[in-house]
Design a protein around this motif. Structure first.
Motif, PDB file in Angstrom:
ATOM      1  N   LEU A  68      66.582  18.549  29.725  1.00  0.00           N
ATOM      2  CA  LEU A  68      65.242  18.038  29.953  1.00  0.00           C
ATOM      3  C   LEU A  68      64.242  18.800  29.160  1.00  0.00           C
ATOM      4  N   GLN A  91      58.244  24.846  33.541  1.00  0.00           N
ATOM      5  CA  GLN A  91      57.428  24.319  34.659  1.00  0.00           C
ATOM      6  C   GLN A  91      58.264  24.798  35.925  1.00  0.00           C
ATOM      7  N   ARG A  92      59.479  24.279  35.934  1.00  0.00           N
ATOM      8  CA  ARG A  92      60.266  24.613  37.335  1.00  0.00           C
ATOM      9  C   ARG A  92      60.375  26.097  37.536  1.00  0.00           C
ATOM     10  N   ALA A  94      67.463  22.759  34.129  1.00  0.00           N
ATOM     11  CA  ALA A  94      66.796  21.817  33.290  1.00  0.00           C
ATOM     12  C   ALA A  94      67.366  21.638  31.849  1.00  0.00           C
ATOM     13  N   THR A 105      67.368  27.329  37.548  1.00  0.00           N
ATOM     14  CA  THR A 105      67.247  25.879  37.206  1.00  0.00           C
ATOM     15  C   THR A 105      68.053  25.526  35.901  1.00  0.00           C
ATOM     16  N   ARG A 120      63.342  16.839  43.000  1.00  0.00           N
ATOM     17  CA  ARG A 120      62.237  17.026  42.638  1.00  0.00           C
ATOM     18  C   ARG A 120      61.774  18.533  42.763  1.00  0.00           C
ATOM     19  N   ILE A 121      60.816  18.716  41.993  1.00  0.00           N
ATOM     20  CA  ILE A 121      60.419  20.356  41.940  1.00  0.00           C
ATOM     21  C   ILE A 121      59.974  20.679  43.583  1.00  0.00           C
ATOM     22  N   ALA A 161      60.174  22.969  28.117  1.00  0.00           N
ATOM     23  CA  ALA A 161      58.785  22.795  28.875  1.00  0.00           C
ATOM     24  C   ALA A 161      59.086  22.414  30.403  1.00  0.00           C
ATOM     25  N   GLU A 162      60.109  21.565  30.578  1.00  0.00           N
ATOM     26  CA  GLU A 162      60.494  21.425  31.914  1.00  0.00           C
ATOM     27  C   GLU A 162      60.931  22.476  32.561  1.00  0.00           C
TER      28      GLU A 162
END
Length: 290
Positions: A163, A170-171, A158, A156, A130-131, A166-167
């Protein structure tokens, strides 16, 4: 100037830093002689050196022992690949102190669950934290470091986990908010399109790091054109080059029934003596052995 301070100062400039993976003091010596800007204390390479999969099977002690040995034979800054940090934020607190003492100038921590599976494995298990939990690990690392020049790099996975951009963005922004000095963005696509797209979309206040193992066509000139990537890590080329040379040499010896042909194609013993600093050893013998 201490290696960590030197590394941080160079990152504030405009040059692209080239970092070579090392799995031993000898590979570190060769990388420094070749002209690299720093070393990557690679978990993948050390795992391969032990004949193990890169799946959190190498212990922190094994990695630290290698790091100590490398740091004793190079002046280059060392970026330690500590995978997921050997556990949660409490493990990170312990790890940062150990890696600073062992001679690292930076650590890279990735947002996968422990134990991890190497990013480039086909159909590998790629599960992300989880972030908020990973933010806690980054905050713990930043708070624990004693040297303010010691870099905490958040990686990251992602894109590796499928994922999407965009993910990943965000991360990355969340990890910078937690105090990360740099973001390492990784992809296993055979072309650099994901990395180039992410880099163009990145508006964060810290620079990016890339590891162009899967997409070797992304050379320095293309990376410089992106504008916000300041470091390229060549993550597994040392161990692959070593394994290539040993495979070829060993097979030739068996095929030839001896070393009569292969000996002329490998480094002479005198070059190994040079790398071992035998001249300095002999000088010390002459001076001190009475």
């Amino acid at each position: 100037m201490p290696p960590a301070k030197c590394l941080r100062m160079r990152l504030s400039g405009t040059s692209l830093l080239h970092i070579m993976a090392a799995h031993s003091p000898l590979s570190a010596i060769l990388a420094e002689e070749a002209g690299f800007d720093g070393l990557w204390a690679s978990g993948f390479e050390l795992s391969a050196l032990y004949g193990l999969a890169d799946m959190s099977l190498i212990s922190m002690t094994q990695h630290l022992d290698t790091l100590w040995a490398i740091a004793g034979r190079t002046t280059l800054p060392i970026i330690a690949d500590i995978d997921t940090g050997y556990g949660n934020a409490i493990n990170i607190i312990h790890a940062i102190g150990e890696y600073e003492r062992a001679g690292a100038s930076a650590v890279v921590i990735e947002d996968k669950t422990f134990p991890k599976v190497t990013s480039l494995a086909a159909d590998g298990r790629q599960e992300l934290l989880r972030i908020e939990e990973f933010q806690g690990k980054i905050e713990a690392a930043v708070t624990t470091r004693q040297d303010p020049d010691f870099l905490v790099i958040a990686r990251t996975e992602a894109l590796i986990a499928g994922l999407g951009e965009a993910e990943a963005l965000q991360r990355a922004h969340a990890y910078v908010d937690a105090g990360a000095d740099m973001i390492l963005i990784h992809s296993k696509k055979r072309d650099p399109s994901e990395i180039e797209s992410f880099s163009r979309a990145w508006t964060g206040p810290v620079p990016l790091v890339i590891v162009p193992n899967a997409y070797p066509d992304l050379d320095a000139e293309r990376v410089k054109a992106l504008g916000n990537v300041c470091m390229m890590i060549y993550g597994n080329y040392g161990i692959r080059a070593a394994a290539t040379a040993m495979q070829e040499t060993f097979r030739r010896i068996i095929a030839d029934g001896g070393v009569q042909n292969v000996h002329k194609d490998i480094l002479p013993v005198e070059e190994i003596f040079r790398l071992q600093k035998m001249r300095e050893v002999k000088a010390a013998e002459a001076r001190f052995l009475r």
